[in-house]
Write an enzyme that holds these catalytic residues in place. Structure first.
Site, PDB file in Angstrom:
ATOM      1  N   PRO A   2       0.853  -1.358   0.121  1.00  0.00           N
ATOM      2  CA  PRO A   2      -0.192   0.044   0.013  1.00  0.00           C
ATOM      3  C   PRO A   2       0.882   1.423  -0.155  1.00  0.00           C
ATOM      4  CG  PRO A   2      -0.185  -1.223   2.137  1.00  0.00           C
ATOM      5  CD  PRO A   2       0.466  -1.985   1.034  1.00  0.00           C
ATOM      6  N   ASN A   3       0.369   2.283  -0.781  1.00  0.00           N
ATOM      7  CA  ASN A   3       0.784   3.564  -0.820  1.00  0.00           C
ATOM      8  C   ASN A   3       1.941   3.592  -1.583  1.00  0.00           C
ATOM      9  OD1 ASN A   3      -1.301   4.749   0.881  1.00  0.00           O
ATOM     10  ND2 ASN A   3      -0.243   3.544   2.512  1.00  0.00           N
ATOM     11  N   ARG A  28       5.129  11.006  -2.323  1.00  0.00           N
ATOM     12  CA  ARG A  28       5.055  10.576  -0.965  1.00  0.00           C
ATOM     13  C   ARG A  28       6.103  10.757  -0.132  1.00  0.00           C
ATOM     14  NH1 ARG A  28       4.693   4.254   1.262  1.00  0.00           N
ATOM     15  NH2 ARG A  28       4.089   4.981   3.136  1.00  0.00           N
ATOM     16  N   TYR A  35      11.227   8.475   1.194  1.00  0.00           N
ATOM     17  CA  TYR A  35      11.373   7.303   0.292  1.00  0.00           C
ATOM     18  C   TYR A  35      12.079   7.697  -1.199  1.00  0.00           C
ATOM     19  CZ  TYR A  35       7.803   5.440   3.463  1.00  0.00           C
ATOM     20  OH  TYR A  35       7.221   5.108   4.674  1.00  0.00           O
ATOM     21  N   ASN A  70       7.959  -5.653  -1.219  1.00  0.00           N
ATOM     22  CA  ASN A  70       8.001  -4.682  -0.277  1.00  0.00           C
ATOM     23  C   ASN A  70       6.430  -4.587   0.059  1.00  0.00           C
ATOM     24  OD1 ASN A  70       7.862  -2.245   1.230  1.00  0.00           O
ATOM     25  ND2 ASN A  70       9.093  -1.061  -0.280  1.00  0.00           N
ATOM     26  N   ALA A 125       3.510  -1.089   4.764  1.00  0.00           N
ATOM     27  CA  ALA A 125       2.747  -1.048   6.024  1.00  0.00           C
ATOM     28  C   ALA A 125       2.568  -2.644   6.231  1.00  0.00           C
ATOM     29  CB  ALA A 125       1.756  -0.044   6.224  1.00  0.00           C
ATOM     30  N   ASP A 165       1.714 -16.043   6.263  1.00  0.00           N
ATOM     31  CA  ASP A 165       1.253 -17.222   6.072  1.00  0.00           C
ATOM     32  C   ASP A 165       1.282 -17.863   4.506  1.00  0.00           C
ATOM     33  OD1 ASP A 165       0.800 -17.851   8.626  1.00  0.00           O
ATOM     34  OD2 ASP A 165      -1.576 -17.756   8.571  1.00  0.00           O
ATOM     35  N   GLU A 218      12.962  -9.481   0.957  1.00  0.00           N
ATOM     36  CA  GLU A 218      12.054  -8.236   1.459  1.00  0.00           C
ATOM     37  C   GLU A 218      12.785  -7.024   1.358  1.00  0.00           C
ATOM     38  OE1 GLU A 218      11.364  -8.839   5.671  1.00  0.00           O
ATOM     39  OE2 GLU A 218      10.345  -6.892   5.850  1.00  0.00           O
ATOM     40  N   HIS A 254      12.813  -2.546   1.670  1.00  0.00           N
ATOM     41  CA  HIS A 254      12.098  -1.551   2.084  1.00  0.00           C
ATOM     42  C   HIS A 254      13.129  -0.454   1.669  1.00  0.00           C
ATOM     43  CE1 HIS A 254       9.452  -3.492   4.642  1.00  0.00           C
ATOM     44  NE2 HIS A 254      10.422  -4.110   4.992  1.00  0.00           N
ATOM     45  N   SER A 266      13.057   2.776   2.891  1.00  0.00           N
ATOM     46  CA  SER A 266      13.836   3.371   3.927  1.00  0.00           C
ATOM     47  C   SER A 266      14.332   2.340   5.003  1.00  0.00           C
ATOM     48  CB  SER A 266      12.599   4.037   4.752  1.00  0.00           C
ATOM     49  OG  SER A 266      11.576   3.140   5.265  1.00  0.00           O
ATOM     50  N   ARG A 300      13.597   4.209  12.138  1.00  0.00           N
ATOM     51  CA  ARG A 300      12.491   4.905  12.411  1.00  0.00           C
ATOM     52  C   ARG A 300      11.499   4.512  13.576  1.00  0.00           C
ATOM     53  NH1 ARG A 300       9.464   4.594   6.709  1.00  0.00           N
ATOM     54  NH2 ARG A 300       8.228   6.612   7.681  1.00  0.00           N
ATOM     55  N   ARG A 356       7.902   0.264  13.258  1.00  0.00           N
ATOM     56  CA  ARG A 356       8.140  -0.250  11.905  1.00  0.00           C
ATOM     57  C   ARG A 356       9.489  -1.359  12.257  1.00  0.00           C
ATOM     58  NH1 ARG A 356       5.864   3.320   8.263  1.00  0.00           N
ATOM     59  NH2 ARG A 356       5.325   5.182   9.109  1.00  0.00           N
TER      60      ARG A 356
HETATM   61  C1  DQA Z   1       8.414   0.973   3.490  1.00  0.00           C
HETATM   62  C2  DQA Z   1       8.385   1.170   5.043  1.00  0.00           C
HETATM   63  C3  DQA Z   1       7.181   0.964   5.824  1.00  0.00           C
HETATM   64  O1  DQA Z   1       7.292   1.260   7.311  1.00  0.00           O
HETATM   65  C4  DQA Z   1       6.018   1.701   5.326  1.00  0.00           C
HETATM   66  O2  DQA Z   1       4.861   1.687   5.739  1.00  0.00           O
HETATM   67  C5  DQA Z   1       6.166   1.912   3.672  1.00  0.00           C
HETATM   68  C6  DQA Z   1       7.003   1.880   3.069  1.00  0.00           C
HETATM   69  C7  DQA Z   1       9.519   1.102   2.906  1.00  0.00           C
HETATM   70  O3  DQA Z   1       9.664   0.965   1.678  1.00  0.00           O
HETATM   71  O4  DQA Z   1      10.476   1.854   3.444  1.00  0.00           O
HETATM   72  O5  DQA Z   1       4.902   2.129   3.304  1.00  0.00           O
HETATM   73  O6  DQA Z   1       8.197  -0.685   3.185  1.00  0.00           O
END
Ligand code: DQA
Length: 150
Positions: free
Chosen positions: A11-12, A19, A24, A75, A78, A88, A99, A101, A103, A108, A112
């Site tokens: 998401p996002n 953003r 980011y 990624n 959240a 699962d 995985e 991220h 950031s 942070r 997180r």
């Molecule tokens: C994120 C880090 C997460 O904590 C955050 O909710 C995101 C982006 C990152 O790519 O740094 O939406 O996954």
């Protein structure tokens, strides 16, 4: 046959570029996809690059990857910090997952610092911005090549 790697975004992440660029970065998700496509062609793998704001859709794509792909770059945004369902799903498909991220989640807020995906990932890359995806692709491709030799 060409290996397929799913690159799944939570998401996002569709808002990347606008953003919180101080956290980011300025690269859009399309920009990250272009970087991944270029790395994939160098590595001789093919990618399926997807983004969703919905947890269930991400579960569906992890399951689809289980049928179609050799591994996943993930990624979960959240949902990393909340989703037992995504952990699962990864356990169920038993594919290697890296995985990512953008950031450094450990620098942070404390909420997180925990990820439900990290315990089921082969590795985690965080804090390297958009380049983290390229590094993850190379790492996953290397992992798959090593696994094929073993
Ligand atoms: C994120 C880090 C997460 O904590 C955050 O909710 C995101 C982006 C990152 O790519 O740094 O939406 O996954």
């Amino acid at each position: 046959m060409t290996q397929v790697i799913y690159v799944l975004n939570g998401p996002n992440l569709n808002l990347l570029g606008q953003r919180e660029p101080g956290i980011y970065g300025a690269t859009s998700l399309e920009g990250i996809e272009a970087m991944c496509l270029s790395k994939a062609s160098e590595l001789g793998v093919s990618i399926e690059f997807l983004q969703s704001n919905h947890e269930g859709e991400l579960v569906d794509w992890v399951q689809e990857a289980g049928r179609r792909a050799a591994g996943i770059i993930f990624n979960p945004a959240a949902y990393s910090h909340t989703s037992v369902a995504l952990q699962d799903a990864v356990r169920a498909v038993a594919l290697p997952v890296v995985e990512v991220h953008l950031s450094n989640i450990h620098k942070r807020e404390s909420f997180r610092h925990h990820s439900f995906i990290s315990p089921v990932a082969i590795g985690v890359i965080c804090g390297l911005g958009a380049f983290g995806y390229v590094a993850a692709l190379e790492a996953l491709s290397n992992h798959l090549n090593e696994a094929a030799k073993a």
